[in-house]
Scaffold this motif. Sequence first.
Motif, PDB file in Angstrom:
ATOM      1  N   ASN A  55       0.807  -0.998   0.110  1.00  0.00           N
ATOM      2  CA  ASN A  55       0.100  -0.099  -0.057  1.00  0.00           C
ATOM      3  C   ASN A  55       0.961   1.119   0.019  1.00  0.00           C
ATOM      4  N   ILE A  56       0.769   2.036  -1.046  1.00  0.00           N
ATOM      5  CA  ILE A  56       1.425   3.418  -1.250  1.00  0.00           C
ATOM      6  C   ILE A  56       0.963   4.252  -0.571  1.00  0.00           C
ATOM      7  N   LEU A  57       1.369   5.093   0.323  1.00  0.00           N
ATOM      8  CA  LEU A  57       0.650   5.984   1.352  1.00  0.00           C
ATOM      9  C   LEU A  57       0.816   7.445   0.723  1.00  0.00           C
ATOM     10  N   VAL A  58       2.211   7.848   0.453  1.00  0.00           N
ATOM     11  CA  VAL A  58       2.703   9.049   0.390  1.00  0.00           C
ATOM     12  C   VAL A  58       3.545   9.046  -0.796  1.00  0.00           C
ATOM     13  N   ILE A  59       3.579  10.157  -1.809  1.00  0.00           N
ATOM     14  CA  ILE A  59       4.645  10.133  -2.968  1.00  0.00           C
ATOM     15  C   ILE A  59       5.109  11.840  -2.459  1.00  0.00           C
ATOM     16  N   VAL A  60       6.318  11.773  -2.511  1.00  0.00           N
ATOM     17  CA  VAL A  60       7.080  13.263  -2.294  1.00  0.00           C
ATOM     18  C   VAL A  60       7.812  13.450  -3.517  1.00  0.00           C
ATOM     19  N   SER A  61       7.365  14.471  -4.477  1.00  0.00           N
ATOM     20  CA  SER A  61       8.283  14.378  -5.765  1.00  0.00           C
ATOM     21  C   SER A  61       8.743  15.794  -5.844  1.00  0.00           C
ATOM     22  N   ASP A  62       9.862  15.863  -6.333  1.00  0.00           N
ATOM     23  CA  ASP A  62      10.440  17.213  -7.049  1.00  0.00           C
ATOM     24  C   ASP A  62       9.709  17.707  -8.285  1.00  0.00           C
ATOM     25  N   GLN A  79      -4.475  10.084 -11.125  1.00  0.00           N
ATOM     26  CA  GLN A  79      -5.645   9.506 -11.899  1.00  0.00           C
ATOM     27  C   GLN A  79      -5.914   8.099 -11.685  1.00  0.00           C
ATOM     28  N   LYS A  80      -4.709   7.263 -11.430  1.00  0.00           N
ATOM     29  CA  LYS A  80      -4.488   5.931 -11.230  1.00  0.00           C
ATOM     30  C   LYS A  80      -4.879   5.284 -10.003  1.00  0.00           C
ATOM     31  N   TYR A  81      -4.318   6.333  -8.961  1.00  0.00           N
ATOM     32  CA  TYR A  81      -4.261   5.889  -7.600  1.00  0.00           C
ATOM     33  C   TYR A  81      -4.805   7.051  -6.832  1.00  0.00           C
ATOM     34  N   PRO A  82      -5.943   7.603  -6.740  1.00  0.00           N
ATOM     35  CA  PRO A  82      -6.377   8.744  -6.102  1.00  0.00           C
ATOM     36  C   PRO A  82      -6.245   8.798  -4.396  1.00  0.00           C
ATOM     37  N   GLN A  83      -6.038   7.565  -3.810  1.00  0.00           N
ATOM     38  CA  GLN A  83      -5.901   7.664  -2.427  1.00  0.00           C
ATOM     39  C   GLN A  83      -4.471   8.017  -1.803  1.00  0.00           C
ATOM     40  N   ILE A  84      -3.544   8.039  -2.810  1.00  0.00           N
ATOM     41  CA  ILE A  84      -2.073   8.523  -2.377  1.00  0.00           C
ATOM     42  C   ILE A  84      -2.021   9.904  -2.208  1.00  0.00           C
ATOM     43  N   VAL A  85      -1.393  10.043  -1.031  1.00  0.00           N
ATOM     44  CA  VAL A  85      -1.244  11.721  -0.830  1.00  0.00           C
ATOM     45  C   VAL A  85       0.189  12.075  -1.668  1.00  0.00           C
ATOM     46  N   THR A  86      -0.192  13.163  -2.002  1.00  0.00           N
ATOM     47  CA  THR A  86       0.742  13.747  -2.977  1.00  0.00           C
ATOM     48  C   THR A  86       1.573  14.846  -2.305  1.00  0.00           C
ATOM     49  N   ASN A 106      -4.812  16.751  -6.411  1.00  0.00           N
ATOM     50  CA  ASN A 106      -4.944  16.648  -4.903  1.00  0.00           C
ATOM     51  C   ASN A 106      -3.994  16.983  -4.318  1.00  0.00           C
ATOM     52  N   LEU A 107      -3.018  17.881  -4.696  1.00  0.00           N
ATOM     53  CA  LEU A 107      -1.545  18.067  -3.981  1.00  0.00           C
ATOM     54  C   LEU A 107      -2.046  18.369  -2.619  1.00  0.00           C
ATOM     55  N   HIS A 108      -1.215  17.791  -1.615  1.00  0.00           N
ATOM     56  CA  HIS A 108      -1.570  18.000  -0.147  1.00  0.00           C
ATOM     57  C   HIS A 108      -0.874  19.003   0.380  1.00  0.00           C
ATOM     58  N   ALA A 109       0.409  18.909  -0.111  1.00  0.00           N
ATOM     59  CA  ALA A 109       1.482  20.059   0.360  1.00  0.00           C
ATOM     60  C   ALA A 109       2.448  20.518  -0.637  1.00  0.00           C
ATOM     61  N   PHE A 110       2.916  21.737  -0.446  1.00  0.00           N
ATOM     62  CA  PHE A 110       4.125  22.179  -1.420  1.00  0.00           C
ATOM     63  C   PHE A 110       5.235  22.716  -0.344  1.00  0.00           C
ATOM     64  N   ILE A 111       6.430  22.286  -0.869  1.00  0.00           N
ATOM     65  CA  ILE A 111       7.333  22.623   0.044  1.00  0.00           C
ATOM     66  C   ILE A 111       8.657  23.103  -0.548  1.00  0.00           C
ATOM     67  N   GLN A 112       8.773  24.344  -0.237  1.00  0.00           N
ATOM     68  CA  GLN A 112      10.226  24.972  -1.089  1.00  0.00           C
ATOM     69  C   GLN A 112      11.444  24.076  -0.536  1.00  0.00           C
ATOM     70  N   LYS A 113      12.368  23.993  -1.594  1.00  0.00           N
ATOM     71  CA  LYS A 113      13.680  23.695  -1.227  1.00  0.00           C
ATOM     72  C   LYS A 113      14.723  24.988  -0.897  1.00  0.00           C
ATOM     73  N   PRO A 114      15.491  24.836  -0.190  1.00  0.00           N
ATOM     74  CA  PRO A 114      15.938  23.836   0.800  1.00  0.00           C
ATOM     75  C   PRO A 114      14.670  23.848   1.845  1.00  0.00           C
ATOM     76  N   TRP A 115      14.276  22.948   2.084  1.00  0.00           N
ATOM     77  CA  TRP A 115      13.351  22.448   3.283  1.00  0.00           C
ATOM     78  C   TRP A 115      13.486  22.185   4.524  1.00  0.00           C
ATOM     79  N   LYS A 116      12.845  22.661   5.439  1.00  0.00           N
ATOM     80  CA  LYS A 116      13.157  22.240   6.690  1.00  0.00           C
ATOM     81  C   LYS A 116      12.523  21.009   7.080  1.00  0.00           C
TER      82      LYS A 116
END
Length: 131
Positions: A55-62, A79-86, A106-116
């Motif tokens: 079960n893939i829960l979260v994807i963190v992507s550049d 589109q394929k896995y709408p339950q995954i948090v992005t 359905n982007l859950h969060a946007f975080i700038q680099k460099p991140w805390k």
Amino acid sequence: MSKPAILCVDDELAVLESLEIELQQAFNGTYLCEFAESAAEALEIIEELCEDEVNILVIVSDWLMPGMKGDELLIAIHQKYPQIVTVMLTGQADAEAIDRAKTQANLHAFIQKPWKNQELIEAIKSGLANL
């Protein structure tokens, strides 16, 4: 039954190595942490994990990556896995890409680099809390 997974996607190996350390410290092995250096590799990993019934829960992507941008990747995954948090973790996304990811992935969060570290972990935890 295997542990649920968090997938991180970034074309910079140093970023992935930092994320690996941060996720291990924050979640202490609770989740399977997977790492991809491109959108294409991420899609392969997702397919493999799904075949293994992980079960893939979260994807963190550049965002800025060769081949496919992060917003395109997150939209395709949503589109394929709408339950995954992005979550998008980037220093270079333009406002239009962020808006596309918000509305179409359905982007859950946007975080700038460099991140805390704490900001990223809190974003992941709040996404997990919504599952």
